[in-house]
Design a protein around this motif. Sequence first.
Motif, PDB file in Angstrom:
ATOM      1  N   PHE A 183       0.826  -1.206   0.000  1.00 43.16           N
ATOM      2  CA  PHE A 183       0.000   0.000   0.000  1.00 43.16           C
ATOM      3  C   PHE A 183       0.865   1.262   0.000  1.00 43.16           C
ATOM      4  O   PHE A 183       0.496   2.282  -0.569  1.00 43.16           O
ATOM      5  N   PHE A 184       2.035   1.182   0.643  1.00 41.15           N
ATOM      6  CA  PHE A 184       2.911   2.348   0.702  1.00 41.15           C
ATOM      7  C   PHE A 184       3.460   2.679  -0.688  1.00 41.15           C
ATOM      8  O   PHE A 184       3.313   3.798  -1.174  1.00 41.15           O
ATOM      9  N   TRP A 185       4.053   1.672  -1.340  1.00 42.44           N
ATOM     10  CA  TRP A 185       4.714   1.944  -2.625  1.00 42.44           C
ATOM     11  C   TRP A 185       3.726   2.071  -3.779  1.00 42.44           C
ATOM     12  O   TRP A 185       3.949   2.858  -4.693  1.00 42.44           O
ATOM     13  N   ALA A 222      -8.997  10.949  -2.390  1.00 41.48           N
ATOM     14  CA  ALA A 222      -9.754   9.884  -1.725  1.00 41.48           C
ATOM     15  C   ALA A 222      -8.793   8.826  -1.202  1.00 41.48           C
ATOM     16  O   ALA A 222      -8.894   8.386  -0.053  1.00 41.48           O
ATOM     17  N   TYR A 223      -7.819   8.438  -2.030  1.00 44.54           N
ATOM     18  CA  TYR A 223      -6.879   7.417  -1.573  1.00 44.54           C
ATOM     19  C   TYR A 223      -6.072   7.916  -0.377  1.00 44.54           C
ATOM     20  O   TYR A 223      -5.835   7.166   0.577  1.00 44.54           O
ATOM     21  N   TYR A 224      -5.649   9.197  -0.440  1.00 47.76           N
ATOM     22  CA  TYR A 224      -4.832   9.745   0.644  1.00 47.76           C
ATOM     23  C   TYR A 224      -5.531   9.564   1.991  1.00 47.76           C
ATOM     24  O   TYR A 224      -4.949   9.063   2.964  1.00 47.76           O
ATOM     25  N   PHE A 225      -6.814   9.952   2.051  1.00 48.53           N
ATOM     26  CA  PHE A 225      -7.540   9.842   3.322  1.00 48.53           C
ATOM     27  C   PHE A 225      -7.804   8.385   3.679  1.00 48.53           C
ATOM     28  O   PHE A 225      -7.687   7.983   4.837  1.00 48.53           O
ATOM     29  N   PHE A 238      -4.481   6.657   5.183  1.00 43.46           N
ATOM     30  CA  PHE A 238      -4.081   6.929   6.568  1.00 43.46           C
ATOM     31  C   PHE A 238      -5.177   6.569   7.566  1.00 43.46           C
ATOM     32  O   PHE A 238      -4.890   6.116   8.671  1.00 43.46           O
ATOM     33  N   LEU A 239      -6.430   6.831   7.185  1.00 40.48           N
ATOM     34  CA  LEU A 239      -7.498   6.717   8.181  1.00 40.48           C
ATOM     35  C   LEU A 239      -8.220   5.383   8.135  1.00 40.48           C
ATOM     36  O   LEU A 239      -8.842   4.984   9.117  1.00 40.48           O
ATOM     37  N   VAL A 240      -8.153   4.664   7.026  1.00 38.75           N
ATOM     38  CA  VAL A 240      -8.891   3.401   6.923  1.00 38.75           C
ATOM     39  C   VAL A 240      -7.934   2.225   6.726  1.00 38.75           C
ATOM     40  O   VAL A 240      -7.930   1.266   7.504  1.00 38.75           O
ATOM     41  N   ILE A 241      -7.097   2.312   5.679  1.00 46.52           N
ATOM     42  CA  ILE A 241      -6.243   1.171   5.339  1.00 46.52           C
ATOM     43  C   ILE A 241      -5.231   0.881   6.439  1.00 46.52           C
ATOM     44  O   ILE A 241      -5.064  -0.256   6.875  1.00 46.52           O
TER      45      ILE A 241
END
Lengths: 282, 190, 431
Positions: C351-353, C384-387, C390-393
Amino acid sequence: MTKLLSVRLVAILVGLGFAVAVLWAFVVGAYNAATEEAAGHVPYEKPMDLAWSFDGPFGKWDHAQLQRGLKVYDEVCSACHSLKFVAFRDLEQIGYDEGQVKAYAASKQVPGIDPVTGEATTRPGLPTDYFPSPYPNNVAAASANNNAIPPDLSLMTKARGDGTNYVASLLMGYAPPSEELLAEHPEAAPGPGLHHNPYFPNLNLAMAAPLTTAGQVTYDDGTEATVEQMSKDVAAFLTWTAEPTMVKRKQTGWPVLIFLLFATVLAYMSKKQIWAAVKPKK
Amino acid sequence: MADTTATATPDTATTSDDGIRRRDFLDIAAVSAAGIGGLAVVYPLVSQMAPSKDVLAASSTEVDVSAIEPGQAIKAVFRKQPLFVKRLTAEEIAAAQRDDTASLRDPQTLAERTKEGHGDILVTMGVCTHLGCVPLGAAEGEVKGEFGGYFCPCHGSHYDTAGRIRKGPAPTNLEVPEYEFTSDTVIQVG
Amino acid sequence: MSFPWARQYEPSNGFTKFLDERLPLPRLVYNAIGAGYPVPRNLSYFWNFGVLAGFFLVVQIVTGVVLAMHYAANAQVAFATTEHIMRDVNWGWLMRYAHANGASFFFIVVYLHIFRGLFYSSYKAPREMIWLLGVVIFLLMMATAFMGYVLPWGQMSFWGAKVITGLFGAIPLVGEPIQVWLLGGFAPDNAALNRFFSLHFLLPFVIAGVVILHIWALHIPGSSNPTGVEVKTESDTVPFHPYYTAKDGFGLGIALLLYFAMVFFLPNALGHPDNYIEANPLSTPAHIVPEWYFWPFYAILRAFTVDFFFVPAKLMGVIAMFASILLWFFLPWLDKSPVRSGHYRPMFRKFFWFGLIPAMIVLFICGGAPAEEPFVMLSQIATAYYFLHFLVILPIISSVEKPEPLPYSITEAVLGSDKKVVKGENTSPAV
């Protein structure tokens, strides 16, 4: 533990909230994009890629060219455009001697004060004076130019992307719009008082072609004054006015980088030596 | 530096004389290079406080002396400081020349303080050599001091008609800046 | 604090002995960045950026103080004094270009520092306070950089100030009075310029203060490391000096080479041409864009183009932009994985890369692009992915992920061994 769980629970809800909000905007945007016709851009030309003596990390000023460019500015541009960040004394940097600068400055009238009455008047310029503005203020500049204030040129080549090429291209580029362009973009036709130029981002500008005929300026060094030559010379001159320190900057850069390269290699070797003691043997 | 390295890891430290010398040399060279770089940075940092180009360019002043009547002086500005330009009367010249041989704190003759052929034009800074006040005596009606030249009201320094210090705390004569006659009537100071 | 095997300071001569007994400054330095500070021996070059950030802070303060000697914070002359610095002041052009590009390099190294922290979960216990102070530093940097960009009083300065203070206008009821109060007027002018100058001068010293706290907090548990396994024995560490002074010295050389290459040969490449046009309240630039280091956040701000129920789009964007940074404050409590390093976290790593990094790149590009398609839609997906990241994934994968086996110790990771142990055992903080 429950507290930490609740922190994460709140985070997940907040995260989903932001995601839903922005994706909702995405859906609306996508729907609009699919149903509405996008306003197309009228295409304009990127500046020509011209060669300059001051290009690249080893570039130098071509003083003869800068002096020719000054003459073009002096005889053509200065009728409408100021050069307010350049002082006459700066001209010594482009190959004039003190006497020539003094004489040139004295040939210009700058704002002054009558020593007896104190009234605003003009006096011959001194080397310490700056190039005078052709208009006393913006209102006068606007009223004399169909409401378009001619911008100051001191920083023009830094204030436009690829500025030197842009100025030269613009000066050479005046031409009526082509039939194909008008067929595709009828709005590209110049309005009243505007002039078509493919290099200008709006395609039509208030300034009429300033350099129109060969020999408009008579060069002292005998160079043939074609429109292309004059355009390039004044663009080079304006590059100098925008950054008189450019060549000095590049020339200072080399010793600094060479020294840093040497110091960095030393630092690397020193680091390797020091770490050799604790690095695992291969 | 090499010593600390060696003690930190005695097991792997280079032991041959050559190796230690090479390591010392590298470390010293690297630290010296950093020092040289640091010193080089000091130069622009110091030099930026020196007068900028526009200040230096404004450091010469032209003064038209033709309108100065004998006995009158005008105040001009040279390097943002007052400059006195005075046309001496015959009496003032005589008084100054009489005192050329007197016992002076800062001996100078009138001839040394004026330009040849323009012996009646005295150009001095309007800055008292004591603590920098502006002396009186240039403008009409100002006190000229006991010696008929300039008088500094701050601490009572008296200057004679040639601008030489005669009485009071000031150590030297009013400074005559470098200047030259660019024509018969115009001087360029600086 | 520190490890039991940390070496003790011994004054080497009479003067340092005298000083040490009265003002133990040499001891402080020795324990902070000298041989008295044991550091994991396996730090990669990603651990260089903290020192580099500190270095660029000093560069900014020194060049900034110099520029302040020649600059005048008055709307009548601010642009002209900036040109005075460029043309007439001795080495003024060097000072200004060094300051302008120094800001960019400060942000480059700080972003790399933050990404190092994110990948190696440097925010996890016992290092939460270091991370929180770091986020504070980043917020202060953004405020300082924004106000500094206003000072030359070019077109982007003026319109940037107008747009950013205009964000406060999105707040219901009190927004507009706050905006007028911030500017001391109805548009950026003398009052705003002068207060921005004052604060731009002050905040770097506040940053320096928080940096000291950041380093102080770092010295309690010591540095993290690429394995995420805590230091166990002396063989896991080396003294900061000479090992990491030498390594940081080399890293600094590389950074300076890149920095001065920009300063001397491409000084305006990261700037915007419009800022060489004097501020004109009557003419807006074609595209108002902030400096490049704000682009990702500017993209988030602009991604919210549609009202969301009762929240107006503009307010939503402002909230999202601030939230995108403020959520970093909660990271230590969102990511509960017992394993720190991304090297041993297969899901997190993917998910990071393949999630966060591409999203950040897209946001960066969209933030600098004009507000038109496809940039708006791309930035909406990336936002959308940014939030979500950090907040869900992050909270979810930290509970469902099965980490890979960790090395037993740092020494083992460096020297190699076939003994591998499973997760969990080695993650307790050093005491």
